[in-house]
Design a protein around this motif. Sequence first.
Motif, mmCIF file in Angstrom:
data_model
loop_
_atom_site.group_PDB
_atom_site.id
_atom_site.type_symbol
_atom_site.label_atom_id
_atom_site.label_comp_id
_atom_site.label_asym_id
_atom_site.label_seq_id
_atom_site.Cartn_x
_atom_site.Cartn_y
_atom_site.Cartn_z
ATOM 1 N N MET A 1 0.768 -1.283 0.014
ATOM 2 C CA MET A 1 0.102 -0.002 0.246
ATOM 3 C C MET A 1 1.058 1.158 -0.097
ATOM 4 O O MET A 1 0.320 2.154 -0.428
ATOM 5 N N THR A 2 2.239 1.297 0.500
ATOM 6 C CA THR A 2 2.992 2.414 0.678
ATOM 7 C C THR A 2 4.133 2.406 -0.385
ATOM 8 O O THR A 2 4.854 3.395 -0.311
ATOM 9 N N ASN A 3 3.923 1.299 -1.405
ATOM 10 C CA ASN A 3 5.062 1.269 -2.471
ATOM 11 C C ASN A 3 4.446 2.317 -3.584
ATOM 12 O O ASN A 3 4.433 1.753 -4.397
ATOM 13 N N PHE A 4 4.803 3.704 -3.553
ATOM 14 C CA PHE A 4 4.533 4.614 -4.288
ATOM 15 C C PHE A 4 5.682 4.718 -5.396
ATOM 16 O O PHE A 4 6.596 5.474 -4.900
ATOM 17 N N ASN A 5 5.692 4.396 -6.496
ATOM 18 C CA ASN A 5 6.724 4.606 -7.483
ATOM 19 C C ASN A 5 6.346 4.515 -9.043
ATOM 20 O O ASN A 5 5.282 4.519 -9.255
ATOM 21 N N LYS B 1 6.655 2.304 -11.055
ATOM 22 C CA LYS B 1 5.888 1.258 -11.562
ATOM 23 C C LYS B 1 4.450 1.113 -11.100
ATOM 24 O O LYS B 1 3.448 0.605 -11.918
ATOM 25 N N THR B 2 4.260 1.460 -9.961
ATOM 26 C CA THR B 2 2.940 1.277 -9.209
ATOM 27 C C THR B 2 1.910 2.451 -9.900
ATOM 28 O O THR B 2 0.733 1.748 -10.011
ATOM 29 N N VAL B 3 2.377 3.440 -10.422
ATOM 30 C CA VAL B 3 1.707 4.411 -11.061
ATOM 31 C C VAL B 3 1.247 3.730 -12.470
ATOM 32 O O VAL B 3 0.070 4.011 -12.929
ATOM 33 N N ALA B 4 2.349 3.165 -13.043
ATOM 34 C CA ALA B 4 2.002 2.615 -14.274
ATOM 35 C C ALA B 4 1.135 1.327 -14.327
ATOM 36 O O ALA B 4 -0.011 1.486 -15.332
ATOM 37 N N VAL B 5 0.999 0.547 -13.337
ATOM 38 C CA VAL B 5 0.181 -0.450 -13.013
ATOM 39 C C VAL B 5 -1.359 -0.014 -12.817
ATOM 40 O O VAL B 5 -2.371 -0.505 -13.241
ATOM 41 N N THR B 6 -1.372 1.078 -11.857
ATOM 42 C CA THR B 6 -2.481 1.779 -11.745
ATOM 43 C C THR B 6 -3.420 2.326 -12.725
ATOM 44 O O THR B 6 -4.532 2.082 -12.910
ATOM 45 N N LEU B 7 -2.803 3.069 -13.502
ATOM 46 C CA LEU B 7 -3.149 3.413 -14.738
ATOM 47 C C LEU B 7 -3.646 2.478 -15.833
ATOM 48 O O LEU B 7 -4.830 2.659 -16.269
ATOM 49 N N LEU B 8 -2.893 1.466 -15.934
ATOM 50 C CA LEU B 8 -3.174 0.353 -16.594
ATOM 51 C C LEU B 8 -4.478 -0.373 -16.336
ATOM 52 O O LEU B 8 -5.411 -0.586 -17.063
ATOM 53 N N ILE B 9 -4.748 -0.542 -14.897
ATOM 54 C CA ILE B 9 -5.816 -1.186 -14.494
ATOM 55 C C ILE B 9 -7.038 -0.237 -14.464
ATOM 56 O O ILE B 9 -8.074 -0.778 -14.870
ATOM 57 N N PHE B 10 -6.854 1.061 -14.153
ATOM 58 C CA PHE B 10 -7.970 2.036 -14.572
ATOM 59 C C PHE B 10 -8.535 2.070 -15.968
ATOM 60 O O PHE B 10 -9.653 1.945 -16.183
ATOM 61 N N ILE B 11 -7.635 1.773 -16.774
ATOM 62 C CA ILE B 11 -7.843 2.157 -18.462
ATOM 63 C C ILE B 11 -8.777 0.604 -18.730
ATOM 64 O O ILE B 11 -9.600 0.445 -19.434
ATOM 65 N N SER B 12 -8.276 -0.453 -18.020
ATOM 66 C CA SER B 12 -8.712 -1.667 -18.266
ATOM 67 C C SER B 12 -10.060 -2.025 -17.702
ATOM 68 O O SER B 12 -11.098 -2.724 -18.427
ATOM 69 N N VAL B 13 -10.238 -1.323 -16.775
ATOM 70 C CA VAL B 13 -11.799 -1.218 -16.091
ATOM 71 C C VAL B 13 -12.706 -0.432 -16.549
ATOM 72 O O VAL B 13 -13.861 -0.345 -16.490
ATOM 73 N N ILE B 14 -12.215 0.907 -16.773
ATOM 74 C CA ILE B 14 -13.302 1.934 -16.955
ATOM 75 C C ILE B 14 -14.007 1.616 -18.316
ATOM 76 O O ILE B 14 -15.362 1.959 -18.333
#
Length: 214
Positions: free
Chosen positions: A74-78, A80-93
């Motif tokens: 939860m605290t691993n903010f870098n 890679k995590t931002v890229a994965v978050t954007l990928l999941i957001f695009i895959s879900v929206i």
Amino acid sequence: FPHRPIDKASQSFTSGKYIMSDPKMTADNTESAVANRDVMEGAGKVHMDEAEAWGTGIIKDFRRTVGTHWVEEMTNFNQKTVAVTLLIFISVIAPTLTFGAVYGKETDNKIGAVETILATAWIGVFYSLLGGMPLCIIGSTGPVLAFTKAVVRISDNIGVPFLTFNAWISCWLLFYCLVAAFFDLTRVVRLATRFTDEIFAFLIVSIFVFDAVG
């Protein structure tokens, strides 16, 4: 390139048999095939773990995920995590908007795109925080849409408001999930075969096909 002879193991594999590196020779100097059950005891059988009933499985799961690497994840903010978050957001929206439009059409806009986006968002957040699996994608699916369409028809036939009827179904579903987790009934899923998955998929496809045809 020079010709390289194929060894016996490769010949046996291409013929559909599995031969050990030191195959046994029969009386007529032919190699005997070794079945999987001879190589590994109990091969192909489903091994059921001991049941972790009375909530012990829930506690162990919580300690193994949320109680260990949860804080680090939860605290691993870098980057890679931002890229994965954007990928999941695009895959879900995209499917969320699509299913939301279909929900609005089938439920007379009682559940639409906005409600679908909000539900997907807060369920995904809570599941990531409490389930210990932040990369699990939560979203609408075809089976849920087909079930919702059936619920709309049933509620109209019996004269019950759809939202109230759907809310009570969700409460009962929550109760069944808690009972299944408390008594560790989810381990029975191992007994489900590919046939079960294909039959269920065929059912969902048939529902959409018949609905589209007429």
